[in-house]
Design a protein around this motif. Structure first.
Motif, PDB file in Angstrom:
ATOM      1  N   ILE A   1      28.892  43.985  28.961  1.00 45.44           N
ATOM      2  CA  ILE A   1      29.595  44.307  30.204  1.00 45.44           C
ATOM      3  C   ILE A   1      30.555  43.173  30.546  1.00 45.44           C
ATOM      4  CG2 ILE A   1      29.321  44.740  32.672  1.00 45.44           C
ATOM      5  CD1 ILE A   1      26.501  45.807  32.012  1.00 45.44           C
ATOM      6  N   LYS A   2      31.768  43.543  30.915  1.00 47.27           N
ATOM      7  CA  LYS A   2      32.784  42.558  31.299  1.00 47.27           C
ATOM      8  C   LYS A   2      33.582  43.103  32.480  1.00 47.27           C
ATOM      9  CE  LYS A   2      36.376  39.619  29.231  1.00 47.27           C
ATOM     10  NZ  LYS A   2      37.112  39.316  27.961  1.00 47.27           N
ATOM     11  N   PHE A   3      33.693  42.289  33.528  1.00 46.88           N
ATOM     12  CA  PHE A   3      34.436  42.679  34.727  1.00 46.88           C
ATOM     13  C   PHE A   3      35.579  41.699  34.957  1.00 46.88           C
ATOM     14  CE2 PHE A   3      30.236  44.279  36.808  1.00 46.88           C
ATOM     15  CZ  PHE A   3      30.325  45.482  36.124  1.00 46.88           C
ATOM     16  N   THR A   4      36.702  42.236  35.399  1.00 45.31           N
ATOM     17  CA  THR A   4      37.796  41.422  35.908  1.00 45.31           C
ATOM     18  C   THR A   4      38.002  41.758  37.382  1.00 45.31           C
ATOM     19  OG1 THR A   4      38.894  41.321  33.767  1.00 45.31           O
ATOM     20  CG2 THR A   4      40.248  40.865  35.699  1.00 45.31           C
ATOM     21  N   PHE A   5      38.112  40.706  38.207  1.00 42.69           N
ATOM     22  CA  PHE A   5      38.212  40.862  39.658  1.00 42.69           C
ATOM     23  C   PHE A   5      39.582  40.421  40.163  1.00 42.69           C
ATOM     24  CE2 PHE A   5      33.727  40.398  38.829  1.00 42.69           C
ATOM     25  CZ  PHE A   5      33.083  41.175  39.783  1.00 42.69           C
ATOM     26  N   LYS A   6      40.038  41.094  41.199  1.00 40.73           N
ATOM     27  CA  LYS A   6      41.200  40.649  41.955  1.00 40.73           C
ATOM     28  C   LYS A   6      40.909  40.837  43.430  1.00 40.73           C
ATOM     29  CE  LYS A   6      46.193  41.132  42.547  1.00 40.73           C
ATOM     30  NZ  LYS A   6      47.430  41.841  42.100  1.00 40.73           N
ATOM     31  N   ASN A   7      40.907  39.735  44.165  1.00 40.62           N
ATOM     32  CA  ASN A   7      40.654  39.770  45.606  1.00 40.62           C
ATOM     33  C   ASN A   7      39.376  40.542  45.952  1.00 40.62           C
ATOM     34  OD1 ASN A   7      43.007  38.278  45.993  1.00 40.62           O
ATOM     35  ND2 ASN A   7      44.263  40.126  46.171  1.00 40.62           N
ATOM     36  N   GLY A   8      38.321  40.271  45.174  1.00 43.14           N
ATOM     37  CA  GLY A   8      37.008  40.813  45.478  1.00 43.14           C
ATOM     38  C   GLY A   8      36.647  42.110  44.803  1.00 43.14           C
ATOM     39  N   LYS A   9      37.610  42.798  44.217  1.00 41.75           N
ATOM     40  CA  LYS A   9      37.360  44.129  43.656  1.00 41.75           C
ATOM     41  C   LYS A   9      37.392  44.100  42.138  1.00 41.75           C
ATOM     42  CE  LYS A   9      38.837  48.956  44.040  1.00 41.75           C
ATOM     43  NZ  LYS A   9      39.757  49.909  44.704  1.00 41.75           N
ATOM     44  N   ILE A  10      36.479  44.830  41.513  1.00 41.51           N
ATOM     45  CA  ILE A  10      36.498  44.993  40.060  1.00 41.51           C
ATOM     46  C   ILE A  10      37.667  45.905  39.708  1.00 41.51           C
ATOM     47  CG2 ILE A  10      35.256  45.849  38.036  1.00 41.51           C
ATOM     48  CD1 ILE A  10      32.638  45.329  39.627  1.00 41.51           C
ATOM     49  N   ILE A  11      38.691  45.336  39.072  1.00 36.14           N
ATOM     50  CA  ILE A  11      39.866  46.128  38.725  1.00 36.14           C
ATOM     51  C   ILE A  11      39.835  46.573  37.272  1.00 36.14           C
ATOM     52  CG2 ILE A  11      41.312  45.111  40.516  1.00 36.14           C
ATOM     53  CD1 ILE A  11      42.596  43.361  38.270  1.00 36.14           C
TER      54      ILE A  11
ATOM     55  N   ASP B   1      36.199  39.556  49.784  1.00 40.17           N
ATOM     56  CA  ASP B   1      37.503  39.637  49.114  1.00 40.17           C
ATOM     57  C   ASP B   1      37.870  38.363  48.365  1.00 40.17           C
ATOM     58  OD1 ASP B   1      37.948  37.953  51.227  1.00 40.17           O
ATOM     59  OD2 ASP B   1      39.655  39.057  52.065  1.00 40.17           O
ATOM     60  N   SER B   2      36.877  37.481  48.131  1.00 43.14           N
ATOM     61  CA  SER B   2      37.193  36.158  47.583  1.00 43.14           C
ATOM     62  C   SER B   2      37.048  36.052  46.069  1.00 43.14           C
ATOM     63  CB  SER B   2      36.286  35.098  48.240  1.00 43.14           C
ATOM     64  OG  SER B   2      34.943  35.233  47.784  1.00 43.14           O
ATOM     65  N   VAL B   3      36.523  37.061  45.405  1.00 42.57           N
ATOM     66  CA  VAL B   3      36.199  36.944  43.979  1.00 42.57           C
ATOM     67  C   VAL B   3      37.454  37.177  43.130  1.00 42.57           C
ATOM     68  CG1 VAL B   3      34.674  37.703  42.130  1.00 42.57           C
ATOM     69  CG2 VAL B   3      33.913  37.881  44.509  1.00 42.57           C
ATOM     70  N   ASN B   4      37.722  36.237  42.237  1.00 44.66           N
ATOM     71  CA  ASN B   4      38.840  36.373  41.305  1.00 44.66           C
ATOM     72  C   ASN B   4      38.441  35.825  39.943  1.00 44.66           C
ATOM     73  OD1 ASN B   4      41.454  37.353  42.758  1.00 44.66           O
ATOM     74  ND2 ASN B   4      40.552  35.861  44.178  1.00 44.66           N
ATOM     75  N   GLY B   5      38.945  36.467  38.896  1.00 47.90           N
ATOM     76  CA  GLY B   5      38.657  36.016  37.543  1.00 47.90           C
ATOM     77  C   GLY B   5      37.872  37.030  36.750  1.00 47.90           C
ATOM     78  N   THR B   6      37.197  36.541  35.713  1.00 49.39           N
ATOM     79  CA  THR B   6      36.505  37.410  34.757  1.00 49.39           C
ATOM     80  C   THR B   6      35.095  36.884  34.506  1.00 49.39           C
ATOM     81  OG1 THR B   6      38.584  38.007  33.671  1.00 49.39           O
ATOM     82  CG2 THR B   6      36.563  38.338  32.403  1.00 49.39           C
ATOM     83  N   ILE B   7      34.160  37.823  34.364  1.00 47.00           N
ATOM     84  CA  ILE B   7      32.800  37.473  33.962  1.00 47.00           C
ATOM     85  C   ILE B   7      32.370  38.402  32.838  1.00 47.00           C
ATOM     86  CG2 ILE B   7      31.779  38.932  35.784  1.00 47.00           C
ATOM     87  CD1 ILE B   7      29.441  36.873  35.891  1.00 47.00           C
ATOM     88  N   ALA B   8      31.796  37.811  31.784  1.00 50.37           N
ATOM     89  CA  ALA B   8      31.250  38.561  30.653  1.00 50.37           C
ATOM     90  C   ALA B   8      29.748  38.331  30.622  1.00 50.37           C
ATOM     91  CB  ALA B   8      31.898  38.108  29.347  1.00 50.37           C
ATOM     92  N   TYR B   9      28.990  39.348  30.952  1.00 50.29           N
ATOM     93  CA  TYR B   9      27.529  39.247  30.972  1.00 50.29           C
ATOM     94  C   TYR B   9      26.993  39.295  29.546  1.00 50.29           C
ATOM     95  CZ  TYR B   9      28.235  40.628  35.888  1.00 50.29           C
ATOM     96  OH  TYR B   9      28.641  40.712  37.193  1.00 50.29           O
ATOM     97  N   ASN B  10      25.964  38.493  29.259  1.00 48.85           N
ATOM     98  CA  ASN B  10      25.408  38.460  27.896  1.00 48.85           C
ATOM     99  C   ASN B  10      23.997  39.011  27.820  1.00 48.85           C
ATOM    100  OD1 ASN B  10      24.027  36.358  29.118  1.00 48.85           O
ATOM    101  ND2 ASN B  10      24.975  34.729  27.891  1.00 48.85           N
ATOM    102  N   THR B  11      23.606  39.791  28.833  1.00 47.95           N
ATOM    103  CA  THR B  11      22.266  40.373  28.875  1.00 47.95           C
ATOM    104  C   THR B  11      22.379  41.887  29.051  1.00 47.95           C
ATOM    105  OG1 THR B  11      21.384  38.363  29.890  1.00 47.95           O
ATOM    106  CG2 THR B  11      20.084  40.366  30.136  1.00 47.95           C
TER     107      THR B  11
END
Length: 371
Positions: free
Chosen positions: A247-257, A225-235
């Motif tokens: 692909i781009k994910f935004t996380f809140k408290n561990g979950k891809i929201i 449940d510790s993941v927060n923020g955004t990651i944009a994959y470039n592959t």
């Protein structure tokens, strides 16, 4: 006359990766039409006193089978494959299919059913957890095309990568494994990416040719449940025959929201496979010195020098955060300058910048040291 590089590869796979012992049952599974490596492996396993068994799969046939599948059929299929896997002490998987997109038009509900009923119990639960296993790709014209190389040039590249001195790499990994094992907070920064999470108490695992060929990574796993923020994959990444990009994910408290991609509806349907699919099961740093550019093949792309992968789905038991899922999807972010650069911080200390390790104890994992 056989290519001597094939015989060296077979010896490494059977002796170093799977560590075949007298009496071991070893399943060699071949996807595709390559036969010389398969024959070398049969001979090498037997030479070491093991008992080789062979399964040959054609992905175009699998496509038809899955299109016609039902739950009862898949359950029966899984039951006998699982029973066979339970009798194996070792597994060598060779992937040499001619078309990575062969399963692209299998309906999503059929692929989910196959993952849940067959692939997850047979491979993720039995083979991964209870056998000595290694999986590799084999060079063919299809792979060369994905890598934008001639077949001959790709074969040379392949054997440089796969016959690397993995024992030397293993020793160089020790400081990174130790550092990851005592790290709490991780921060990842790159274009459109700012991500934080904890790996406290999870531990770390070296990958130096004993599970994948090619290899070259050390992995851990975020506290669930510790993941927060955004990651944009470039592959780009192929999953169940479809190529996902941007692909781009935004996380809140561990979950891809929030999840977007070139097919946003499709990626969200995949992430809705089960609750664990929207949580992360692996975080890893890649550093194979010969792999520099993506080729839509996970076994290669996740080892790219200066890369990391951040994986939705099932966690490995050896670095377990408790996440369970029918998927395990290694998605790659390259941080070398030509891919936009980036930084990795452990407990607020910069440990890698633009793909190169910058603290002395980790410099042995930079390309010039590993080649």
């Amino acid at each position: 006359m056989r290519d001597s590089r094939l015989q060296k590869l077979a010896a490494n796979l059977a002796g170093y990766s799977v560590k075949v012992q007298p009496g071991d049952n070893v399943l060699i599974e071949m996807i595709g039409s390559e036969r010389e490596l398969l024959k070398c492996l049969i001979e090498e396993v037997a030479r070491l006193g093991g008992n080789p068994f062979v399964e040959i799969e054609d992905r175009s046939v699998l496509r038809t089978l899955l299109n016609c599948a039902n739950e009862e059929q898949l359950a029966t299929w899984a039951s006998y494959d699982l029973e066979r896997m339970k009798q194996m002490q070792g597994y060598i998987g060779i992937r040499a299919g001619e078309n990575v997109n062969e399963l692209a038009d299998v309906p999503a509900d059929k692929m989910k059913m196959y993952d849940r009923i067959h692939r997850h119990p047979v491979h993720m639960e039995q083979r991964v957890k209870k056998t000595k296993w290694v999986v590799l790709r084999y060079p063919n014209s299809s792979m060369a095309q994905l890598a934008n190389m001639s077949t001959e040039a790709f074969e040379d590249f392949y054997f440089d990568v796969c016959n690397l001195d993995y024992a030397k790499m293993d020793r160089a990994m020790d400081p990174l494994q130790q550092l990851m094992s005592r790290t709490d907070k991780v921060r990842i920064v790159a274009p459109d990416t700012d991500l934080t999470f904890s790996i406290k108490g999870i531990g770390a695992q070296k990958c130096s040719g004993e599970r994948n060929i090619p290899d070259g990574e050390v992995y851990s796993c975020p506290v669930r449940d510790s993941v927060n923020g955004t990651i944009a994959y470039n592959t780009p990444s192929v999953y169940n025959g479809f190529t996902y990009e941007n692909i781009k994910f935004t996380f809140k408290n561990g979950k891809i929201i929030e999840a977007t991609a070139n097919d946003t509806d499709r990626i969200n349907a995949l992430l809705d496979s089960d609750d664990g699919a929207r949580h992360i099961g692996e975080f890893s740093l890649g550093f194979n010195p010969y792999i520099l550019h993506p080729m839509k093949d996970t076994l290669f792309d996740e080892k790219i020098a200066g890369s990391l992968h951040f994986t939705p789905g099932q966690a490995y038991e050896v670095t377990d955060n408790g996440n369970r899922s029918s998927i395990h999807w290694d998605l790659v972010l390259i941080q070398r300058p030509e891919y936009g650069g980036g930084e990795v911080y452990f407990d607020d200390v910069l440990i890698r910048k633009d793909g190169l390790f910058v603290i002395p104890e980790l410099e042995g994992l930079n390309p010039d040291s590993l080649k």
